[in-house]
Design a protein around this motif. Structure first.
Motif, PDB file in Angstrom:
ATOM      1  N   GLY A 155     -22.755  12.487  -1.299  1.00 29.94           N
ATOM      2  CA  GLY A 155     -22.880  13.041  -2.417  1.00 29.94           C
ATOM      3  C   GLY A 155     -23.488  11.822  -3.615  1.00 29.94           C
ATOM      4  O   GLY A 155     -24.244  12.321  -4.537  1.00 29.94           O
ATOM      5  N   ALA A 156     -23.125  10.489  -3.147  1.00 32.01           N
ATOM      6  CA  ALA A 156     -24.148   9.687  -4.100  1.00 32.01           C
ATOM      7  C   ALA A 156     -25.410   9.559  -3.881  1.00 32.01           C
ATOM      8  O   ALA A 156     -26.428   9.375  -4.399  1.00 32.01           O
ATOM      9  N   ALA A 157     -25.767   9.805  -2.331  1.00 31.11           N
ATOM     10  CA  ALA A 157     -27.205   9.916  -2.027  1.00 31.11           C
ATOM     11  C   ALA A 157     -27.829  11.159  -2.611  1.00 31.11           C
ATOM     12  O   ALA A 157     -29.061  11.049  -2.953  1.00 31.11           O
ATOM     13  N   ALA A 158     -27.215  12.102  -2.569  1.00 33.49           N
ATOM     14  CA  ALA A 158     -27.742  13.434  -3.257  1.00 33.49           C
ATOM     15  C   ALA A 158     -27.953  13.256  -4.859  1.00 33.49           C
ATOM     16  O   ALA A 158     -29.013  13.612  -5.217  1.00 33.49           O
ATOM     17  N   LEU A 159     -26.995  12.589  -5.406  1.00 36.64           N
ATOM     18  CA  LEU A 159     -27.323  12.268  -6.775  1.00 36.64           C
ATOM     19  C   LEU A 159     -28.211  11.401  -7.118  1.00 36.64           C
ATOM     20  O   LEU A 159     -29.280  11.563  -7.846  1.00 36.64           O
ATOM     21  N   GLY A 160     -28.617  10.433  -6.219  1.00 33.76           N
ATOM     22  CA  GLY A 160     -29.811   9.524  -6.218  1.00 33.76           C
ATOM     23  C   GLY A 160     -30.912   9.976  -6.170  1.00 33.76           C
ATOM     24  O   GLY A 160     -31.785   9.994  -7.006  1.00 33.76           O
ATOM     25  N   VAL A 161     -31.033  11.212  -5.031  1.00 32.28           N
ATOM     26  CA  VAL A 161     -32.328  11.749  -4.935  1.00 32.28           C
ATOM     27  C   VAL A 161     -32.805  12.671  -6.156  1.00 32.28           C
ATOM     28  O   VAL A 161     -33.765  12.889  -6.344  1.00 32.28           O
ATOM     29  N   VAL A 165     -32.215   3.428 -10.326  1.00 30.39           N
ATOM     30  CA  VAL A 165     -30.925   3.718  -9.936  1.00 30.39           C
ATOM     31  C   VAL A 165     -30.583   4.747  -9.038  1.00 30.39           C
ATOM     32  O   VAL A 165     -30.000   4.759  -8.136  1.00 30.39           O
ATOM     33  N   GLY A 166     -31.626   5.834  -9.122  1.00 28.78           N
ATOM     34  CA  GLY A 166     -31.350   6.869  -8.334  1.00 28.78           C
ATOM     35  C   GLY A 166     -31.794   6.488  -6.889  1.00 28.78           C
ATOM     36  O   GLY A 166     -31.268   6.968  -5.810  1.00 28.78           O
ATOM     37  N   ALA A 167     -32.985   5.604  -6.866  1.00 29.68           N
ATOM     38  CA  ALA A 167     -33.392   5.105  -5.610  1.00 29.68           C
ATOM     39  C   ALA A 167     -32.438   4.561  -4.887  1.00 29.68           C
ATOM     40  O   ALA A 167     -32.121   4.724  -3.581  1.00 29.68           O
ATOM     41  N   VAL A 168     -31.731   3.649  -5.573  1.00 24.33           N
ATOM     42  CA  VAL A 168     -30.707   2.733  -4.944  1.00 24.33           C
ATOM     43  C   VAL A 168     -29.551   3.516  -4.417  1.00 24.33           C
ATOM     44  O   VAL A 168     -29.090   3.338  -3.350  1.00 24.33           O
ATOM     45  N   LEU A 169     -29.024   4.242  -5.209  1.00 21.92           N
ATOM     46  CA  LEU A 169     -27.891   5.368  -4.858  1.00 21.92           C
ATOM     47  C   LEU A 169     -28.234   6.147  -3.695  1.00 21.92           C
ATOM     48  O   LEU A 169     -27.534   6.292  -2.793  1.00 21.92           O
ATOM     49  N   HIS A 170     -29.464   6.743  -3.619  1.00 23.67           N
ATOM     50  CA  HIS A 170     -29.964   7.532  -2.611  1.00 23.67           C
ATOM     51  C   HIS A 170     -29.961   6.648  -1.393  1.00 23.67           C
ATOM     52  O   HIS A 170     -29.226   7.212  -0.076  1.00 23.67           O
ATOM     53  N   LEU A 171     -30.566   5.437  -1.134  1.00 23.78           N
ATOM     54  CA  LEU A 171     -30.695   4.650  -0.258  1.00 23.78           C
ATOM     55  C   LEU A 171     -29.257   4.088   0.365  1.00 23.78           C
ATOM     56  O   LEU A 171     -28.949   4.306   1.527  1.00 23.78           O
ATOM     57  N   ALA A 172     -28.665   3.354  -0.604  1.00 27.23           N
ATOM     58  CA  ALA A 172     -27.294   2.736  -0.027  1.00 27.23           C
ATOM     59  C   ALA A 172     -26.341   3.973   0.205  1.00 27.23           C
ATOM     60  O   ALA A 172     -25.779   3.846   1.257  1.00 27.23           O
ATOM     61  N   GLY A 173     -26.110   4.936  -0.487  1.00 26.28           N
ATOM     62  CA  GLY A 173     -25.399   6.148  -0.298  1.00 26.28           C
ATOM     63  C   GLY A 173     -25.816   6.692   1.078  1.00 26.28           C
ATOM     64  O   GLY A 173     -24.714   7.153   2.062  1.00 26.28           O
ATOM     65  N   GLY A 174     -26.709   7.001   1.369  1.00 25.34           N
ATOM     66  CA  GLY A 174     -27.299   7.481   2.620  1.00 25.34           C
ATOM     67  C   GLY A 174     -26.817   6.797   3.753  1.00 25.34           C
ATOM     68  O   GLY A 174     -26.574   7.229   4.730  1.00 25.34           O
ATOM     69  N   ALA A 175     -27.405   5.535   3.874  1.00 26.41           N
ATOM     70  CA  ALA A 175     -27.120   4.569   4.937  1.00 26.41           C
ATOM     71  C   ALA A 175     -25.641   4.600   5.224  1.00 26.41           C
ATOM     72  O   ALA A 175     -25.147   4.601   6.399  1.00 26.41           O
TER      73      ALA A 175
END
Length: 263
Positions: A93-99, A116-126
């Motif tokens: 969900g954090a990755a989805a919010l980020g992208v 901020v979105g890029a960090v959320l997407h990359l970190a949440g996805g990993a």
């Protein structure tokens, strides 16, 4: 927990497979780029800026990707197993919010929110991939192994990209090492889970899990009964001993008293 119905499994798997749309749109946006575009030197977000002729298509792809990631995670949640399953919707969900933020706020529009979105997407996805790997491993050990390897690649790529360690792959190449594993792993997981569900393997796994839980409950109940019996026996013995000690007819100084009655 909601039941794993065939329709739910089918649609959840389809949403995760469709996350591959990102690669198609990225290729189209790159093809329409004016002048040379290097995936090693240029970051993905550049395709969504005003310099990109396909910026609207690229940003729309980011927004759609958010819906596909989160929708698939929610639909497939009942299929996942173990404690890690509870972390999967939160992290993805954090990755989805980020992208989503990346698509709505291009880097040349609101750079802070975009970052901020890029960090959320990359970190949440990993991290979400690592949690997903443990959640699917009871169903398919092979799938869990592949997903965790992709999660490790994504985690390493995210750390190197965010800390500026981009000498060998370039800034764009390192960002892609961090971002690409997520749609690949989600598409693979969706396809495998759907295939196993289609073949009835998920039902067999669920039946086996249910049998294990019943055995564990029976074992715990037997332990509780044994413990209660031991406590009752100990309490009964103490009561009998106390009654003997308080017997007024017994003289502890009587040398002719039986051995059991002597003080």
């Amino acid at each position: 927990m909601a039941a794993v119905t065939p329709n739910r499994l089918r649609w959840g798997a389809l949403l995760w497979v469709l996350t591959l749309q990102f690669f198609v749109v990225e290729a189209v946006a790159q093809a329409r780029w004016t002048g040379p575009y290097s995936r090693a030197d240029e970051v993905i977000s550049a395709l969504g800026t005003a310099d990109s002729p396909a910026r609207q298509l690229m940003n729309a792809s980011f927004v759609v990707q958010a819906a596909l990631i989160l929708g698939g995670a929610l639909l497939l949640l009942p299929v996942l197993r173990g404690a890690a399953a509870r972390a999967v919707p939160a992290l993805l969900g954090a990755a989805a919010l980020g992208v989503l933020l990346v698509g709505v706020f291009p880097t040349d529009g609101n750079g802070t929110v975009h970052a901020v979105g890029a960090v959320l997407h990359l970190a949440g996805g990993a991290l979400g991939l690592i949690a997903l790997a443990y959640a699917v491993r009871p169903i398919s050990e092979s799938l869990g192994t592949v997903v965790v390897l992709l999660g490790i690649v994504a985690t390493a790529g995210t750390v190197f990209f965010l800390t500026g360690v981009t000498r060998y792959l370039g800034e764009g190449g390192m960002e892609r090492a961090a971002a690409y594993p997520l749609p690949i792993a989600l598409a693979l997981s969706g396809a495998v889970l759907w295939w196993l569900g289609r073949g009835g393997d998920l039902a067999a796994v669920e039946s086996s899990r249910r049998a294990e839980r019943e055995c564990e409950r029976a074992r715990l109940a037997e332990q509780a009964r044994a413990r209660d019996a031991a406590l009752e026996s100990a309490v009964g013995g103490d009561r009998r001993t106390g009654a003997d000690d308080e017997d007024p007819g017994t003289d502890p100084e009587d040398p002719w008293a039986p051995p059991r009655q002597r003080g």
